[in-house]
Design a protein around this motif. Structure first.
Motif, PDB file in Angstrom:
ATOM      1  N   ALA A  18      -3.031   9.896   2.423  1.00  0.00           N
ATOM      2  CA  ALA A  18      -2.259   9.708   1.455  1.00  0.00           C
ATOM      3  C   ALA A  18      -1.541  10.938   1.041  1.00  0.00           C
ATOM      4  O   ALA A  18      -0.022  11.053   0.944  1.00  0.00           O
ATOM      5  CB  ALA A  18      -2.671   9.176   0.368  1.00  0.00           C
ATOM      6  N   LEU A  41       0.863  -1.178   0.124  1.00  0.00           N
ATOM      7  CA  LEU A  41      -0.093  -0.030  -0.032  1.00  0.00           C
ATOM      8  C   LEU A  41       0.953   1.502  -0.155  1.00  0.00           C
ATOM      9  O   LEU A  41       0.724   2.220  -0.853  1.00  0.00           O
ATOM     10  CB  LEU A  41      -0.879  -0.079   1.109  1.00  0.00           C
ATOM     11  CG  LEU A  41      -1.633   1.294   1.234  1.00  0.00           C
ATOM     12  CD1 LEU A  41      -2.715   1.677   0.292  1.00  0.00           C
ATOM     13  CD2 LEU A  41      -2.610   1.158   2.843  1.00  0.00           C
ATOM     14  N   ILE A  93       1.253   4.339  -3.174  1.00  0.00           N
ATOM     15  CA  ILE A  93       1.005   5.493  -2.654  1.00  0.00           C
ATOM     16  C   ILE A  93       2.294   6.412  -3.129  1.00  0.00           C
ATOM     17  O   ILE A  93       2.125   7.457  -3.849  1.00  0.00           O
ATOM     18  CB  ILE A  93       0.681   5.981  -1.249  1.00  0.00           C
ATOM     19  CG1 ILE A  93      -0.722   5.282  -0.871  1.00  0.00           C
ATOM     20  CG2 ILE A  93       0.682   7.154  -1.127  1.00  0.00           C
ATOM     21  CD1 ILE A  93      -0.950   5.214   0.475  1.00  0.00           C
ATOM     22  N   HIS A 120     -11.294   3.879   1.347  1.00  0.00           N
ATOM     23  CA  HIS A 120     -11.619   4.251   2.676  1.00  0.00           C
ATOM     24  C   HIS A 120     -11.794   5.985   2.705  1.00  0.00           C
ATOM     25  O   HIS A 120     -11.173   6.446   1.942  1.00  0.00           O
ATOM     26  CB  HIS A 120     -10.497   3.947   3.379  1.00  0.00           C
ATOM     27  CG  HIS A 120     -10.766   4.014   5.052  1.00  0.00           C
ATOM     28  ND1 HIS A 120     -10.676   5.179   5.837  1.00  0.00           N
ATOM     29  CD2 HIS A 120     -11.259   3.420   6.171  1.00  0.00           C
ATOM     30  CE1 HIS A 120     -10.996   5.116   7.091  1.00  0.00           C
ATOM     31  NE2 HIS A 120     -11.586   4.013   7.207  1.00  0.00           N
ATOM     32  N   GLU A 172     -10.910   7.993   4.435  1.00  0.00           N
ATOM     33  CA  GLU A 172      -9.462   8.777   4.881  1.00  0.00           C
ATOM     34  C   GLU A 172      -8.329   8.466   4.169  1.00  0.00           C
ATOM     35  O   GLU A 172      -7.210   9.280   4.197  1.00  0.00           O
ATOM     36  CB  GLU A 172      -9.197   8.366   6.349  1.00  0.00           C
ATOM     37  CG  GLU A 172     -10.132   9.190   7.538  1.00  0.00           C
ATOM     38  CD  GLU A 172      -9.194   8.648   8.806  1.00  0.00           C
ATOM     39  OE1 GLU A 172      -9.457   9.684   9.651  1.00  0.00           O
ATOM     40  OE2 GLU A 172      -8.933   7.675   9.225  1.00  0.00           O
ATOM     41  N   HIS A 173      -8.481   7.796   3.073  1.00  0.00           N
ATOM     42  CA  HIS A 173      -7.438   7.210   2.233  1.00  0.00           C
ATOM     43  C   HIS A 173      -6.793   8.587   1.578  1.00  0.00           C
ATOM     44  O   HIS A 173      -5.473   8.580   1.485  1.00  0.00           O
ATOM     45  CB  HIS A 173      -7.975   6.419   0.975  1.00  0.00           C
ATOM     46  CG  HIS A 173      -6.702   5.935   0.152  1.00  0.00           C
ATOM     47  ND1 HIS A 173      -5.570   5.140   0.473  1.00  0.00           N
ATOM     48  CD2 HIS A 173      -6.663   6.309  -1.191  1.00  0.00           C
ATOM     49  CE1 HIS A 173      -4.802   5.158  -0.557  1.00  0.00           C
ATOM     50  NE2 HIS A 173      -5.382   5.808  -1.610  1.00  0.00           N
ATOM     51  N   GLU A 174      -7.308   9.210   0.807  1.00  0.00           N
ATOM     52  CA  GLU A 174      -6.873  10.143   0.014  1.00  0.00           C
ATOM     53  C   GLU A 174      -6.347  11.367   1.002  1.00  0.00           C
ATOM     54  O   GLU A 174      -5.208  11.813   0.646  1.00  0.00           O
ATOM     55  CB  GLU A 174      -8.283  10.965  -0.797  1.00  0.00           C
ATOM     56  CG  GLU A 174      -7.589  12.163  -1.857  1.00  0.00           C
ATOM     57  CD  GLU A 174      -8.558  12.709  -2.706  1.00  0.00           C
ATOM     58  OE1 GLU A 174      -8.157  13.597  -3.223  1.00  0.00           O
ATOM     59  OE2 GLU A 174      -9.599  12.009  -2.821  1.00  0.00           O
ATOM     60  N   ARG A 232      -0.880   5.491   9.477  1.00  0.00           N
ATOM     61  CA  ARG A 232      -0.708   5.030   8.113  1.00  0.00           C
ATOM     62  C   ARG A 232      -2.154   5.177   7.449  1.00  0.00           C
ATOM     63  O   ARG A 232      -2.964   4.922   7.814  1.00  0.00           O
ATOM     64  CB  ARG A 232      -0.402   3.625   8.060  1.00  0.00           C
ATOM     65  CG  ARG A 232      -0.066   2.865   7.038  1.00  0.00           C
ATOM     66  CD  ARG A 232       0.358   1.540   7.218  1.00  0.00           C
ATOM     67  NE  ARG A 232      -0.376   0.561   7.488  1.00  0.00           N
ATOM     68  CZ  ARG A 232      -0.580  -0.472   8.291  1.00  0.00           C
ATOM     69  NH1 ARG A 232       0.443  -0.655   8.850  1.00  0.00           N
ATOM     70  NH2 ARG A 232      -1.588  -1.252   8.246  1.00  0.00           N
ATOM     71  N   PRO A 233      -2.007   5.535   5.964  1.00  0.00           N
ATOM     72  CA  PRO A 233      -2.952   5.687   5.379  1.00  0.00           C
ATOM     73  C   PRO A 233      -4.018   4.300   5.024  1.00  0.00           C
ATOM     74  O   PRO A 233      -3.225   3.180   4.882  1.00  0.00           O
ATOM     75  CB  PRO A 233      -2.602   6.299   3.857  1.00  0.00           C
ATOM     76  CG  PRO A 233      -1.408   6.830   4.196  1.00  0.00           C
ATOM     77  CD  PRO A 233      -0.847   5.917   5.211  1.00  0.00           C
ATOM     78  N   PRO A 234      -5.177   4.338   5.055  1.00  0.00           N
ATOM     79  CA  PRO A 234      -5.897   2.992   4.733  1.00  0.00           C
ATOM     80  C   PRO A 234      -6.055   2.649   3.366  1.00  0.00           C
ATOM     81  O   PRO A 234      -5.447   3.619   2.667  1.00  0.00           O
ATOM     82  CB  PRO A 234      -7.350   3.164   5.579  1.00  0.00           C
ATOM     83  CG  PRO A 234      -7.595   4.683   5.476  1.00  0.00           C
ATOM     84  CD  PRO A 234      -6.017   5.287   5.701  1.00  0.00           C
ATOM     85  N   GLY A 235      -6.701   1.532   2.977  1.00  0.00           N
ATOM     86  CA  GLY A 235      -6.599   1.284   1.650  1.00  0.00           C
ATOM     87  C   GLY A 235      -7.643   2.199   0.501  1.00  0.00           C
ATOM     88  O   GLY A 235      -8.664   3.057   1.282  1.00  0.00           O
ATOM     89  N   PRO A 236      -7.400   2.203  -0.708  1.00  0.00           N
ATOM     90  CA  PRO A 236      -8.143   3.047  -1.519  1.00  0.00           C
ATOM     91  C   PRO A 236      -9.815   2.749  -1.124  1.00  0.00           C
ATOM     92  O   PRO A 236     -10.062   1.430  -0.901  1.00  0.00           O
ATOM     93  CB  PRO A 236      -7.808   2.585  -2.920  1.00  0.00           C
ATOM     94  CG  PRO A 236      -6.377   2.039  -2.711  1.00  0.00           C
ATOM     95  CD  PRO A 236      -6.528   1.374  -1.312  1.00  0.00           C
TER      96      PRO A 236
END
Length: 346
Positions: free
Chosen positions: A119, A16, A20, A112, A114-116, A106-110
């Motif tokens: 990241a 992941l 990113i 989610h 909060e991902h953007e 840590r960013p969660p996966g695409p």
């Protein structure tokens, strides 16, 4: 091109983070490590510009790994973890004490929510940290010998401290040495990622004899109490000797800003203040410290040899804002000597 090493025992998390970072122009993941031994071996062969590291590794603590890297081939280390508990916050600040320069979730996966945003925050943090020059952390620093500053007597003082990258362990060194009867309020702005402030207070408080508060609005500034600016609010003071929180525009891209605090202190307390600017990147606090000096305050900056990043102190020195340039232990001793001197002259 910013070269990044990812130290993370989860293969999924490695993938992941790699996805990113490699998707950002100007950043390249040049390697991954699943444990501390792999990370140290990699750094000894190929030095990255930045390391992202989980707080826990299977063969060693992140603290041990960070310490070894910072004592041999120093590299900016960012602690990146999926979850943060109270114990993990303490470990993150211990890692900062060993030389790590930043922390974040840590960013969660695409997909989610909060991902953007996370990241983007990770990318920006890596870009910022790649620009700093970290110093080698010796097991026991043996550098120039300094004398504590002799600060003249003035009644009803206040202390204002500003810090950024590398600040938490320096705050620990200074604040933990102050005695329980320290007679002046202390105001602090520490640049730190949102959500980490409670962890910082919980990490500092057991080692500190003074009561630490996350400042609220219109709070009385009591002797021997420490007031730290909350997330996303500037911290100032009033003529009634109370705290004042503000959502005014960020300064130097930051809120809370050290400059905001120092200007407020200069206006209200003038020569009855002590301003201290510690390690950090950028310029925040330099102009404010200069204003404090022009208004008669005592001004101190952290020395280069002990600063994780000498940006903010160096900017203050260049402006002529610093009366004293001292390592953290001597800053603490100066505050204690000043307290003793004030009490004797009353």
């Amino acid at each position: 091109m910013i070269k990044v090493l990812i130290v993370e025992d989860s293969i999924a998390a490695q993938q992941l983070l790699t996805h990113i970072l490699n998707g950002e122009p100007g950043i390249q993941v040049i390697g991954t490590a699943c444990n501390g031994a792999e990370a140290i071996k990699f750094v000894n062969k190929i030095k990255p510009d930045v390391i992202t590291m989980d707080y826990y590794l299977p063969d060693a603590t992140g603290l041990q790994v960070a310490r070894e890297i910072m004592e041999t081939k120093p590299v900016p280390i960012i602690i990146v973890s999926a979850t943060w508990t109270a114990d993990q916050y303490s470990e993150a600040f211990n890692l900062m004490e060993a030389g790590a320069v930043g922390t974040m979730k840590r960013p969660p996966g695409p997909g989610h929510s909060e991902h953007e945003s996370l990241a983007k925050e990770l990318v920006q943090l890596i870009k910022s940290m790649s620009e700093i020059k970290v110093v080698r952390r010796l097991p026991k620093f043996k550098g120039k010998q300094f004398e504590a500053a002799q600060i003249p007597f003035l009644a009803r003082r206040i202390v204002a401290i500003g810090a950024s990258t590398g600040g938490p362990p320096v705050l620990d060194t200074i604040l933990s040495q102050l005695p329980a009867d320290y007679p002046y309020p202390i105001t602090v702005v520490q640049h730190i990622a949102d959500g980490f402030l409670d962890g910082l207070v919980n990490w500092l408080q057991p080692k500190c004899k003074l009561k630490i508060h996350i400042a609220t609005n219109n709070q009385a500034l009591e002797p021997g109490h420490i007031y730290i600016a909350p997330d996303r609010f500037h911290l100032g003071v009033t003529a009634q000797e109370q705290t004042m929180l503000s959502t005014a525009e960020p300064e130097h891209g930051i809120r809370p800003s050290v400059c905001y605090l120092f200007r407020s202190i200069a206006k209200i307390y003038g020569s009855r203040a002590i301003g201290i600017l510690l390690t950090g990147m950028g310029k925040d606090g330099a102009e404010g410290l200069k204003l404090m000096r022009e208004n008669g305050a005592i001004t101190i900056v952290q020395d280069k040899d002990t600063s994780a990043v000498f940006g903010m102190p160096n900017e203050a020195i260049k402006l002529g804002a610093a009366q004293f340039i001292l390592p953290p232990d001597k800053i603490a001793q100066s505050l204690i000597l000043q307290q003793t001197s004030d009490q004797q002259k009353r």
